[in-house]
Write a protein that holds these residues in place. Structure first.
Motif, PDB file in Angstrom:
ATOM      1  N   VAL A 170       6.842   6.018  -7.968  1.00  0.00           N
ATOM      2  CA  VAL A 170       7.991   5.937  -7.052  1.00  0.00           C
ATOM      3  C   VAL A 170       8.806   7.224  -7.127  1.00  0.00           C
ATOM      4  O   VAL A 170       9.296   7.728  -6.103  1.00  0.00           O
ATOM      5  CB  VAL A 170       8.867   4.705  -7.363  1.00  0.00           C
ATOM      6  N   ARG A 190      13.523   0.989   0.185  1.00  0.00           N
ATOM      7  CA  ARG A 190      12.505   0.535  -0.764  1.00  0.00           C
ATOM      8  C   ARG A 190      12.870  -0.823  -1.353  1.00  0.00           C
ATOM      9  O   ARG A 190      14.044  -1.116  -1.565  1.00  0.00           O
ATOM     10  CB  ARG A 190      12.350   1.552  -1.900  1.00  0.00           C
ATOM     11  N   GLY A 210       8.639  -2.336  -7.913  1.00  0.00           N
ATOM     12  CA  GLY A 210       7.765  -1.212  -7.628  1.00  0.00           C
ATOM     13  C   GLY A 210       6.525  -1.650  -6.863  1.00  0.00           C
ATOM     14  O   GLY A 210       6.222  -2.844  -6.768  1.00  0.00           O
ATOM     15  N   PRO A 211       5.763  -0.711  -6.310  1.00  0.00           N
ATOM     16  CA  PRO A 211       4.620  -1.062  -5.449  1.00  0.00           C
ATOM     17  C   PRO A 211       3.514  -1.840  -6.144  1.00  0.00           C
ATOM     18  O   PRO A 211       2.930  -2.752  -5.563  1.00  0.00           O
ATOM     19  CB  PRO A 211       4.124   0.292  -4.945  1.00  0.00           C
ATOM     20  N   ALA A 269       1.694  -1.379  -0.577  1.00  0.00           N
ATOM     21  CA  ALA A 269       2.491  -0.233  -0.151  1.00  0.00           C
ATOM     22  C   ALA A 269       1.871   0.367   1.107  1.00  0.00           C
ATOM     23  O   ALA A 269       0.665   0.244   1.349  1.00  0.00           O
ATOM     24  CB  ALA A 269       2.527   0.823  -1.258  1.00  0.00           C
ATOM     25  N   ASP A 307       4.858   2.235 -12.057  1.00  0.00           N
ATOM     26  CA  ASP A 307       5.664   2.184 -10.830  1.00  0.00           C
ATOM     27  C   ASP A 307       6.781   3.227 -10.859  1.00  0.00           C
ATOM     28  O   ASP A 307       7.057   3.887  -9.855  1.00  0.00           O
ATOM     29  CB  ASP A 307       6.259   0.788 -10.639  1.00  0.00           C
ATOM     30  N   HIS A 349       7.520   0.080   0.505  1.00  0.00           N
ATOM     31  CA  HIS A 349       7.198   1.321  -0.200  1.00  0.00           C
ATOM     32  C   HIS A 349       6.293   2.165   0.681  1.00  0.00           C
ATOM     33  O   HIS A 349       5.306   1.667   1.233  1.00  0.00           O
ATOM     34  CB  HIS A 349       6.468   1.018  -1.508  1.00  0.00           C
ATOM     35  N   MET A 366       3.986   5.524   0.303  1.00  0.00           N
ATOM     36  CA  MET A 366       3.399   6.398  -0.714  1.00  0.00           C
ATOM     37  C   MET A 366       2.305   7.242  -0.059  1.00  0.00           C
ATOM     38  O   MET A 366       1.863   6.956   1.060  1.00  0.00           O
ATOM     39  CB  MET A 366       2.757   5.562  -1.835  1.00  0.00           C
TER      40      MET A 366
END
Length: 377
Positions: free
Chosen positions: A232, A249, A253-254, A265, A228, A205, A207
């Protein structure tokens, strides 16, 4: 020497634990093999480093970072904070003191800690009731075994020793590892005119710092999965689809990924834009090295002048801790998962192994000091 608590390591985890113990008036001593506290920050971190998280998640117990400080503070400001923290709580580590062994004596119910004083060359012994391992997750850099690496004719270093890209101007440099350190070093190299490439081996990820900061605030009120989804979506809008550049990805989720595996991330410092405009090339996994040529799994081959491994760190606790098998695994990390990783058996504690950054360190320090207080007489 008799002390109720011996703390091994004078990084943030060690001094935070000492501060919490001092507030409970519990005698302790911090043993540090280097000649300063926070040596990883002072000696072995690159010059352009800034803290990745907002300052509210990076302060140690009982002392907030200054209100006037920016939300994402610099390495220099954090080092100043560490020094002020030690002064405020009257923490005076015993420097140049390297612990060689520690074992638990069941008869006396104390730990037997043997250390070497680097200044005098003499051996010192400590017999504490409680022992705190605060040498951290990042005690020693790891360079993976790569076939033919020994034949490489250029420079090979771990990111532990990287300072600045100034000396790499116009050189062909490969950064192996695409975590925060790898991505930031690649950006720094490209900024200083190096012909920069980076190896991306796994999904990750990417960000902005602001997106992760927002996520960490929202997760206090909303489920991880929902947060997330929100951040995202924001990241996709910010960076677009990076799969054409070799970056995809993960499914999780991160924040979920961090909670489950400890993997963070990547917080972008401008690296993505340099990848998009061609200043930084992306390669897949390395298969081998032949003199100055690096061969990749997809069959590509490129010559380089230097290789920088940003491939993580390992704990060194197992090198000196003889009776830690019940608490630590073969890699020197606590067997228990978060949030119980800080407490072992026979008065053994682990500070700074939660894989949750400085916020995790603070939780460990408070928990350890409170637990010792209950047993302290």
């Amino acid at each position: 020497m008799d002390r109720e608590v011996v703390i091994v390591g004078a990084g943030p985890a060690g001094i935070a634990t000492a501060a919490c113990l001092n507030l409970h008036s519990i005698p302790n001593i911090v043993l540090e093999k280097e000649d300063c506290l926070g040596s990883l920050w002072k000696k072995n971190s690159y010059d352009c480093l800034n803290l990745h998280l907002g300052k509210r998640f990076c302060q140690l117990p009982h002392l907030a970072l200054p209100r006037h400080a920016p939300n994402f503070i610099s390495k220099a400001d954090f080092i100043k904070y560490l020094d002020e923290y030690a002064e405020k709580f009257r923490i005076t580590p015993k420097y140049q003191t390297c612990v060689k062994s520690a074992f638990y004596d069941k008869e006396s119910m104390t730990w037997h800690v043997v250390a070497c004083n680097g200044a005098t060359g003499k051996t010192e012994e400590y017999l504490p009731r409680f022992l705190v391992v605060a040498t951290g997750e990042n005690a020693e850099g790891v360079i993976p075994q790569v076939p033919g690496l020994h034949t490489f004719q250029g420079e090979v270093i771990h990111s532990y020793f990287y300072k600045s890209g100034e000396k790499y101007n116009d050189k062909r440099v490969l950064v192996v590892g695409c975590g925060n350190s790898g991505m930031e070093i690649a950006h720094n190299l490209a900024t200083h005119g190096a012909k920069t490439s980076i190896v991306v081996r796994n999904p990750l990820h990417i960000m902005t710092k602001e997106q992760i900061f927002l996520g960490m605030k929202l997760v206090q009120y909303l489920p991880f999965e929902l947060v997330d989804t929100i951040i995202v979506t924001m990241a996709r809008f910010t960076f677009g689809d990076l799969s054409n550049y070799g970056i995809v990805r993960p499914k999780d989720g991160p924040l979920v990924l961090k909670a489950r595996s400890g993997r963070s991330a990547v917080l972008d410092v401008g690296t993505v834009q340099k990848i998009k405009n061609g200043e930084i090339k992306v390669y897949g996994p390395v298969s081998s090295v032949e003199e100055n040529n690096v061969l990749f799994m997809d069959g590509k081959s490129e010559p380089f002048d230097a290789i920088i491994f940003a491939t993580g760190y390992k704990s060194t606790a197992n090198k000196w801790l003889e009776d830690g098998n019940e608490t630590l695994d073969e890699d020197g990390f606590p067997k228990k998962g978060f949030p119980n990783q800080w407490k072992g058996s026979n008065g053994l504690y682990c500070a700074g192994f939660a894989r949750r950054g400085l916020a995790g360190i603070s939780m460990d320090a408070i928990n350890i000091a409170n637990d010792i207080k209950k047993a302290y007489k």
